[in-house]
Write a protein that holds these residues in place. Structure first.
Motif, short mmCIF file in Angstrom:
data_model
loop_
_atom_site.label_atom_id
_atom_site.label_comp_id
_atom_site.label_asym_id
_atom_site.label_seq_id
_atom_site.Cartn_x
_atom_site.Cartn_y
_atom_site.Cartn_z
N VAL B 213 -42.81 -25.16 11.61
CA VAL B 213 -42.33 -24.89 12.97
C VAL B 213 -41.39 -23.68 13.00
O VAL B 213 -40.94 -23.28 14.06
N THR B 214 -41.11 -23.12 11.82
CA THR B 214 -40.08 -22.10 11.72
C THR B 214 -40.63 -20.70 12.00
O THR B 214 -41.76 -20.40 11.66
N ASP B 215 -39.79 -19.84 12.63
CA ASP B 215 -40.16 -18.44 12.79
C ASP B 215 -39.69 -17.59 11.63
O ASP B 215 -40.41 -16.74 11.13
N ARG B 216 -38.48 -17.84 11.19
CA ARG B 216 -37.87 -17.00 10.19
C ARG B 216 -37.04 -17.87 9.27
O ARG B 216 -36.58 -18.94 9.69
N ALA B 217 -36.82 -17.43 8.03
CA ALA B 217 -36.05 -18.26 7.12
C ALA B 217 -35.11 -17.42 6.27
O ALA B 217 -35.40 -16.25 5.96
N TYR B 218 -33.99 -18.01 5.95
CA TYR B 218 -33.05 -17.43 4.99
C TYR B 218 -33.00 -18.33 3.76
O TYR B 218 -32.98 -19.56 3.90
N VAL B 219 -32.97 -17.73 2.58
CA VAL B 219 -32.69 -18.50 1.38
C VAL B 219 -31.27 -18.20 0.97
O VAL B 219 -30.86 -17.04 0.84
N LEU B 220 -30.50 -19.28 0.81
CA LEU B 220 -29.10 -19.14 0.43
C LEU B 220 -28.94 -19.66 -0.99
O LEU B 220 -29.48 -20.72 -1.34
N ASP B 221 -28.25 -18.92 -1.83
CA ASP B 221 -28.04 -19.36 -3.21
C ASP B 221 -26.66 -18.95 -3.66
O ASP B 221 -26.26 -17.80 -3.45
N MET B 222 -25.92 -19.85 -4.26
CA MET B 222 -24.57 -19.58 -4.76
C MET B 222 -23.69 -18.91 -3.70
O MET B 222 -22.91 -18.02 -4.01
N GLY B 223 -23.84 -19.32 -2.48
CA GLY B 223 -22.98 -18.81 -1.42
C GLY B 223 -23.30 -17.40 -0.96
O GLY B 223 -22.46 -16.75 -0.35
N GLU B 224 -24.53 -16.94 -1.29
CA GLU B 224 -24.93 -15.60 -0.83
C GLU B 224 -26.35 -15.63 -0.28
O GLU B 224 -27.16 -16.46 -0.67
N ASN B 225 -26.65 -14.65 0.62
CA ASN B 225 -28.03 -14.48 1.06
C ASN B 225 -28.87 -14.07 -0.14
O ASN B 225 -28.50 -13.15 -0.88
N ARG B 226 -30.03 -14.74 -0.30
CA ARG B 226 -30.89 -14.33 -1.41
C ARG B 226 -32.15 -13.66 -0.86
O ARG B 226 -32.48 -12.55 -1.22
N PHE B 227 -32.85 -14.35 0.04
CA PHE B 227 -34.04 -13.80 0.66
C PHE B 227 -33.96 -14.03 2.16
O PHE B 227 -33.29 -14.95 2.63
N GLU B 228 -34.72 -13.19 2.89
CA GLU B 228 -34.86 -13.41 4.34
C GLU B 228 -36.21 -12.84 4.73
O GLU B 228 -36.58 -11.75 4.28
N ALA B 229 -36.98 -13.59 5.51
CA ALA B 229 -38.28 -13.08 5.96
C ALA B 229 -38.87 -14.03 7.00
O ALA B 229 -38.34 -15.11 7.23
N ASP B 230 -40.00 -13.60 7.59
CA ASP B 230 -40.74 -14.49 8.48
C ASP B 230 -41.25 -15.69 7.69
O ASP B 230 -41.45 -15.61 6.48
#
Ligand SMILES: Nc1ncnc2c1ncn2[C@@H]1O[C@H](COP(=O)(O)OP(=O)(O)OP(=O)(O)O)[C@@H](O)[C@H]1O
Ligand SMILES: [Mg+2]
Lengths: 293, 247
Positions: B213-230
């Motif tokens: 159901v998601t449009d976009r996602a962020y991956v968070l790791d160790m308190g930082e942005n790791r990935f971001e994409a559709d």
């Protein structure tokens, strides 16, 4: 010792239970939203009783009728409760229950000594006539004032019940009691709700003090602090933080105290309350863990 | 594939986002948990945040809702700087939050939970919409929230947060602890919420189901942005699968 004595003990128990109920509900309300037992609560009773004496006795230049004096005293002590909370409790509100509890013991000393320094330790009493107990249905006897105490208590309980269940302030208070962080999340100004609860708590304490003074004059500056044990017993018996439990606990304690003095010995009235308090702690320790309302 | 791989490492920033957080740093006491996280939420978007346990996802939600103080960084809502708001002011700025746990008032009934949700809203019509979205709640109005089932409680938590008709809903692990059929239903609800005009920022461990159901996602790791994409890109990115989806 027949039926007559028994009924009279029941009636006396209900009368004193009425006073305890008002006091216990006030204590439990502040516990419900702040989660610490306020040992300075007894001073609200004392201040309520003394202010009423002064207002009705012309110390401030006016002599109000007793009910009016009681109402003014109740409101003033309510405001005192808010001031006490803002001065002493709010600054350390995130340090947990123990520092708050110890602070409240200190506050109780301060308030008691301030009053003593001002009015001395002499006993005072409300300007009320000595009344004869009237016979009701040939079953028990009551004075008009005792009847008034019961009525004032019932009205207070009903008002608090309606406030909690029907008004938005009551719902905000219950929400803050049930989950303070979620209450903030939902947009409730919890600081303001807590202050309003302090007002209600202290005002209920003051009213309990006035009702106590109506029944048991004369009294000294230690009156509220000494009565605290009775109020604690009722509050814990009902489960601290639960207003309806406090009401129920109050009548149980009132009855126990009066049965104790009627059938065992009249010298240990408060000891019966204390015994129940200890019993609750031994047998039903969840009473002190408390709940939300 | 390699193009996608490099894509997801660059964090896109949306200047016209309705809700945007930049360089968020926070933690607990001396413990720093977030080290400069960026999040954008655009109108009517469902945005997913995932990552390993302890990555700081719940901490991020608390920081975005101002339940934790910002040590650094900014939060803008509709172009207005909201970095210094108290959490109880977020509702009137169009943001609602459903925490991961303790997300209902246990001592209040279902109806009273909605009363509290509606203190900053026109109550009556909204309550009907909530009962249409969650018919189960309509049947349980006078029941204490403490006695609801896990699924019902999650519905009530969402309904309470949605009462003021927020522009964006922050929701932390809505499917945690639910039976498989209810997990699907939860994401359907999230989709319906978005269709009704509320953007959603959702933390989830059921990543595969949530991505549907998601449009976009962020991956968070160790308190930082790791990935971001559709969502599609994330779903197909080999590195995300290797590192975070265990497949
Ligand atoms: N109230 C708190 N006090 C102190 N440290 C905390 C607190 N809450 C979380 N932490 C710590 O912050 C770090 C991040 O926790 P957080 O709950 O944000 O992770 P998460 O990504 O939501 O994990 P999970 O997937 O398990 O929900 C962890 O190391 C955790 O121990
Ligand atoms: Mg979490």
């Amino acid at each position: 010792m027949g039926l007559d004595t028994f009924l009279q003990a029941v009636v006396s128990g209900l009368i004193e239970g009425s006073v305890i109920a008002v006091g216990a509900v006030g204590l439990t309300l502040s516990y419900g939203v702040t989660r610490f037992i306020n040992f300075a609560y007894g001073e609200f009773l004392t201040y309520g009783a003394y202010l009423t004496v002064f207002l009705a006795g012309g110390l401030f230049g006016v002599s109000l009728p007793l009910p009016a004096a009681a109402v003014v005293a109740t409101v003033v002590v309510g405001a005192l409760g808010v001031a006490v909370s803002r001065t002493f409790f709010e600054p350390i509100s995130d340090r947990g229950a123990l520092p708050l509890l110890i602070t409240s013991i200190g506050v109780s000393f301060i308030l008691r000594n301030l009053l003593q320094g001002w009015v001395g330790v002499d006993a005072r009493q409300l300007p009320i006539p000595l009344l004869r107990r009237q016979d009701y249905f040939g079953l028990f006897r009551l004075t008009h004032l005792e009847l008034g105490v019961i009525a004032a208590s019932v009205v207070t309980m009903l008002t608090i019940h309606l406030l909690l269940q029907r008004t938005m302030l009551g719902k905000r208070m219950r929400a803050t009691s049930g989950n303070r962080s979620l209450a903030k999340t939902a947009g409730i100004d919890t600081t303001s709700v807590i202050r309003q609860t302090w007002f209600l708590s202290a005002a209920a304490g003051a009213l309990a003090g006035v009702l106590y003074a109506v029944l048991f004059s004369p009294f000294r500056p230690g009156v509220g602090f000494e009565y605290l044990i009775v109020i604690f017993a009722a509050t814990l018996l009902g489960g601290i933080g639960r207003p309806y439990g406090a009401m129920l606990g109050a009548f149980c304690i009132g009855l126990a105290m009066n049965f104790g003095s009627t059938y065992l010995s009249a010298n240990y009235t408060r000891a019966y309350a204390f015994l129940i308090l200890v019993g609750v702690l031994l047998l039903k320790p969840e009473g002190i863990r408390g709940g939300e309302f | 594939m390699s193009e996608t791989e490099s894509d997801i490492e660059t964090l896109r920033r949306f200047d016209d986002a309705m809700f945007s957080a930049r360089g968020v740093e926070t933690g607990y006491g001396d413990l720093q948990v977030l080290y400069g996280v960026d999040i954008d939420i655009q109108d009517d978007e469902i945005v997913l945040v995932f990552g390993p346990n302890g990555a700081g996802k719940s901490t991020l939600m608390r920081a975005l809702f101002k339940q934790l103080p910002l040590w650094n960084g900014t939060i803008e809502i509709g172009g207005e700087d909201c970095s210094n708001l108290e959490s109880n002011q977020m509702v009137t700025h169009g943001v609602a939050y459903v925490p991961q746990t303790s997300n209902v008032f246990p001592n209040l009934t279902v109806a009273e939970n909605l009363d509290i949700g509606g203190i900053h809203a026109d109550d009556v019509g909204r309550r009907h919409e909530m009962f249409e979205l969650f018919p189960r709640l309509a049947e349980r109005q006078s029941q204490a929230a403490a006695t609801l089932s896990g699924g019902e409680r999650q519905m009530l938590a969402m309904a309470r947060a949605l009462m003021p008709d927020p522009d964006v809903l922050l929701i932390d692990e809505p499917s945690a602890g639910l039976a498989p059929q209810l997990i699907e239903q939860t994401f359907e609800h999230v989709d319906q919420i978005r269709q009704a005009g509320t953007a959603v920022l959702m933390v989830e461990q059921n990543v595969t189901a949530a991505l549907d159901v998601t449009d976009r996602a962020y991956v968070l790791d160790m308190g930082e942005n790791r990935f971001e994409a559709d969502a599609d890109t994330i779903r197909n990115a080999q590195r995300v699968r290797d590192l975070y989806l265990g497949q």
